[in-house]
Design an enzyme around this catalytic site. Structure first.
Site, PDB file in Angstrom:
ATOM      1  N   LEU A  42      -0.564   4.312   1.080  1.00 59.57           N
ATOM      2  CA  LEU A  42      -1.521   5.247   1.674  1.00 59.57           C
ATOM      3  C   LEU A  42      -0.829   6.227   2.607  1.00 59.57           C
ATOM      4  CD1 LEU A  42      -4.134   2.549   2.790  1.00 59.57           C
ATOM      5  CD2 LEU A  42      -4.098   3.831   0.631  1.00 59.57           C
ATOM      6  N   CYS A  96       5.516   4.846   9.292  1.00 62.20           N
ATOM      7  CA  CYS A  96       6.123   4.188   8.129  1.00 62.20           C
ATOM      8  C   CYS A  96       7.586   4.539   7.901  1.00 62.20           C
ATOM      9  CB  CYS A  96       5.326   4.516   6.873  1.00 62.20           C
ATOM     10  SG  CYS A  96       3.743   3.686   6.876  1.00 62.20           S
ATOM     11  N   ALA A 138      11.305  21.671   4.095  1.00 60.27           N
ATOM     12  CA  ALA A 138      12.251  21.469   5.196  1.00 60.27           C
ATOM     13  C   ALA A 138      11.525  21.724   6.518  1.00 60.27           C
ATOM     14  CB  ALA A 138      13.415  22.423   5.052  1.00 60.27           C
ATOM     15  N   GLY A 139      12.022  21.146   7.589  1.00 62.28           N
ATOM     16  CA  GLY A 139      11.397  21.360   8.890  1.00 62.28           C
ATOM     17  C   GLY A 139      12.051  20.524   9.958  1.00 62.28           C
ATOM     18  N   GLU A 153       0.856  -1.199   0.000  1.00 61.14           N
ATOM     19  CA  GLU A 153       0.000   0.000   0.000  1.00 61.14           C
ATOM     20  C   GLU A 153       0.883   1.236   0.000  1.00 61.14           C
ATOM     21  OE1 GLU A 153      -0.026   2.067   2.767  1.00 61.14           O
ATOM     22  OE2 GLU A 153       1.255   0.832   4.028  1.00 61.14           O
ATOM     23  N   LEU A 208       9.700  18.547  -0.594  1.00 65.19           N
ATOM     24  CA  LEU A 208      10.879  19.404  -0.417  1.00 65.19           C
ATOM     25  C   LEU A 208      10.605  20.441   0.674  1.00 65.19           C
ATOM     26  CD1 LEU A 208      12.138  19.999  -4.083  1.00 65.19           C
ATOM     27  CD2 LEU A 208      13.197  18.596  -2.300  1.00 65.19           C
TER      28      LEU A 208
HETATM   29  C1  UDX Z   1       4.166   7.689   4.073  1.00 70.17           C
HETATM   30  C2  UDX Z   1       4.150   7.556   2.543  1.00 70.17           C
HETATM   31  O1  UDX Z   1       3.914   8.850   1.966  1.00 70.17           O
HETATM   32  C3  UDX Z   1       3.082   6.552   2.106  1.00 70.17           C
HETATM   33  O2  UDX Z   1       3.136   6.366   0.691  1.00 70.17           O
HETATM   34  C4  UDX Z   1       3.348   5.220   2.812  1.00 70.17           C
HETATM   35  O3  UDX Z   1       2.360   4.277   2.485  1.00 70.17           O
HETATM   36  C5  UDX Z   1       3.399   5.409   4.324  1.00 70.17           C
HETATM   37  O4  UDX Z   1       4.373   6.408   4.658  1.00 70.17           O
HETATM   38  P1  UDX Z   1       2.689   8.932   5.916  1.00 70.17           P
HETATM   39  O5  UDX Z   1       3.678   8.415   6.907  1.00 70.17           O
HETATM   40  O6  UDX Z   1       1.256   8.803   6.222  1.00 70.17           O
HETATM   41  O7  UDX Z   1       2.908   8.216   4.492  1.00 70.17           O
HETATM   42  O8  UDX Z   1       2.958  10.494   5.724  1.00 70.17           O
HETATM   43  P2  UDX Z   1       3.631  11.512   4.674  1.00 70.17           P
HETATM   44  O9  UDX Z   1       2.611  12.486   4.255  1.00 70.17           O
HETATM   45  O10 UDX Z   1       4.369  10.807   3.613  1.00 70.17           O
HETATM   46  O11 UDX Z   1       4.653  12.286   5.634  1.00 70.17           O
HETATM   47  C6  UDX Z   1       5.625  11.591   6.418  1.00 70.17           C
HETATM   48  C7  UDX Z   1       6.428  12.551   7.253  1.00 70.17           C
HETATM   49  O12 UDX Z   1       7.290  13.325   6.441  1.00 70.17           O
HETATM   50  C8  UDX Z   1       5.610  13.545   8.079  1.00 70.17           C
HETATM   51  O13 UDX Z   1       6.161  13.619   9.382  1.00 70.17           O
HETATM   52  C9  UDX Z   1       5.797  14.854   7.344  1.00 70.17           C
HETATM   53  O14 UDX Z   1       5.691  15.984   8.196  1.00 70.17           O
HETATM   54  C10 UDX Z   1       7.199  14.694   6.789  1.00 70.17           C
HETATM   55  N1  UDX Z   1       7.446  15.500   5.584  1.00 70.17           N
HETATM   56  C11 UDX Z   1       6.770  15.234   4.427  1.00 70.17           C
HETATM   57  C12 UDX Z   1       8.394  16.507   5.614  1.00 70.17           C
HETATM   58  O15 UDX Z   1       9.029  16.748   6.662  1.00 70.17           O
HETATM   59  N2  UDX Z   1       8.632  17.232   4.481  1.00 70.17           N
HETATM   60  C13 UDX Z   1       7.987  16.997   3.315  1.00 70.17           C
HETATM   61  O16 UDX Z   1       8.272  17.692   2.326  1.00 70.17           O
HETATM   62  C14 UDX Z   1       7.031  15.968   3.280  1.00 70.17           C
END
Ligand code: UDX
Length: 433
Positions: free
Chosen positions: A152, A262, A254-255, A150, A252
């Site tokens: 998701l 996951c 940053a933070g 998946e 992209l």
């Molecule tokens: C992720 C994958 O996107 C998804 O395809 C997989 O099935 C499960 O893991 P998820 O963990 O729900 O999904 O969240 P996602 O929206 O991908 O963000 C993950 C983390 O990355 C968050 O803590 C988010 O704040 C962080 N993030 C995301 C960043 O710090 N910067 C970004 O540009 C994008």
């Protein structure tokens, strides 16, 4: 079709509810009795937009059922989805006991041809081991294993399921590929990408997908940290490199690093799989280490303003690992709160959904509020950890007037530094001044 789903976590429940909504008859199985009782009463044990409505609707139409009976689950579906958890073991590898338990139950109790589809994230080689286990338990079993990872995103899972970019399946036979196509027939569109491959490639695709995205985040965070030193603005740097179609502007931001159920778990698991094979993935190990460091990127900025945090009170806005979820697993809020508590600071917190989960961890050590305004009142600064939409257009001018000191530590770079300075805040972002 009749479909059984083992495991009613995020993946299992979303898969079950969405497949029922496509017209299938779905039975969801979980060994946790309380959870099943809750679900039978229409109570969803976590917050995921749109899921409760979908569950209620499909229960009402007699297409979605819940049970704790594994034997019933093994018999009910022609197709059985394995969606149980694969938590991290101490060495970072994935604990696969639950996955194999489902394979064993299906081998023991099912009659005739069944397709057991692993949807849980499992290391390459797991489908093969499941098939072997099934034959060991029941040499006459007609159960065939497939892999269908998946992709998701929490907070957007229902939409992601119903509007997938791609469906990846790993199979041993054309027959099983055809059955999976029938399962997803309701989602099939000419533009939907559908890749049929072998077990290991399908399993690896999921790890590669998440590893790439996590690497992209650690990369941009690394660039942000350098921006901080040289006076560049990471938001504009991200914009600039995102204009290159080979890079794309997504992921992209940053933070303060990534969290969730996951990325952290999967990166550690694929490093462990590589290690088992005698290979050390230095890149992915470093992605994980950089992210751990990044979670605390605001701390030196806070200490710069307040070298001594005793007697200081700080508000934390956003606790979940990202917006639109109450999930706090591996959230950077946990790391920030722990560090601040060590330095003696008093902490007020607010989150629209995750307060109850945070309370379970920190109890009376911190103060809980039911609005961002109330959490910020009388504090020496705001630390924004999770970028919920409600923080974006909030009345910072008014809030600033209720604070002891107007300091904004913006962990997700959502505010305009110039505006904040105009209204009297001292502003600190990640990779921008
Ligand atoms: C992720 C994958 O996107 C998804 O395809 C997989 O099935 C499960 O893991 P998820 O963990 O729900 O999904 O969240 P996602 O929206 O991908 O963000 C993950 C983390 O990355 C968050 O803590 C988010 O704040 C962080 N993030 C995301 C960043 O710090 N910067 C970004 O540009 C994008």
């Amino acid at each position: 079709m009749k479909i059984s789903i083992f495991g009613t976590g995020y993946v299992g429940l979303v898969t079950g509810a969405c497949l029922a909504n496509l017209g299938h008859n779905v039975l969801c199985i979980d060994i946790d009795e309380n959870k099943i009782i809750q679900l039978k009463n229409g109570v969803v044990p976590f917050y995921e937009p749109g899921l409760k409505e979908l569950i209620t609707k499909n229960m009402g139409r007699n297409r979605l059922f819940f049970s704790t009976d594994c034997q019933e689950g093994a018999n009910f579906g022609e197709v059985i989805f394995n969606c149980v958890g694969t938590p991290s073991k101490e060495d970072g590898s994935a604990k696969l006991d639950y996955v194999f338990n489902v394979a064993k139950d299906v081998a023991r109790y099912s009659q005739g041809y069944k397709l057991l589809i692993n949807k849980s994230t499992v290391p390459p080689g797991t489908a093969r081991k499941c098939q072997k286990t099934i034959i060991e338990i029941n040499p006459n079993s007609e159960v065939e294993v497939a892999s269908n990872p998946e992709f998701l995103k929490e907070g957007n899972a229902v939409h992601d399921f119903t509007h997938p970019d791609k469906i990846i399946i790993g199979v041993k036979s054309d027959k099983s590929a055809e059955i999976i196509k029938q399962v997803y027939a309701g989602l099939m569109r000419p533009y939907l990408k559908f890749l049929v491959t072998n077990w290991e490639t399908s399993e690896m695709s999921k790890y590669a997908n998440n590893s790439f995205l996590a690497t992209k985040i650690s990369f941009i965070n690394e660039i942000a940290n350098i921006c901080d030193l040289v006076g560049a603005d990471i938001k504009e740097v991200s914009q600039a490199i995102g204009m290159d179609y080979r890079i794309s502007p997504k992921f992209l931001n940053a933070g303060t690093g990534y969290g969730g159920s996951c990325f952290p778990k999967d990166i550690k698991a694929i490093c462990a799989t590589a290690k088992e094979q005698g290979y050390r993935s230095k890149l992915l190990e470093e992605v994980h280490q950089l992210n751990e460091r990044q979670k605390l990127v605001l701390l030196p900025k806070i200490n710069f303003v307040y070298p001594d945090l005793k007697e200081k009170k700080l508000a934390i806005w956003g606790l979940s690992f990202k917006p639109k979820t109450d999930d706090i697993r591996d959230s950077c809020s946990l790391s920030v709160i722990k560090e601040l508590l060590k330095s003696g600071a008093k902490i007020n917190v607010y989150d629209p959904e995750a307060i109850d989960n945070i309370k379970e961890i920190f109890g009376e050590q911190i103060n809980y509020f039911n609005s961002p305004e109330a959490a910020a009142k009388g504090t020496d600064g705001i630390i924004l950890v999770t970028e919920w939409d409600e923080f974006r257009n909030i009345n910072l001018k008014g809030i600033g007037e209720t604070m002891l000191a107007k300091k904004m530590f913006d962990g997700r770079n959502i505010y305009n530094p110039n505006y904040l300075r105009e209204i009297g805040f001292e502003y600190f972002g990640v990779g921008r001044k």
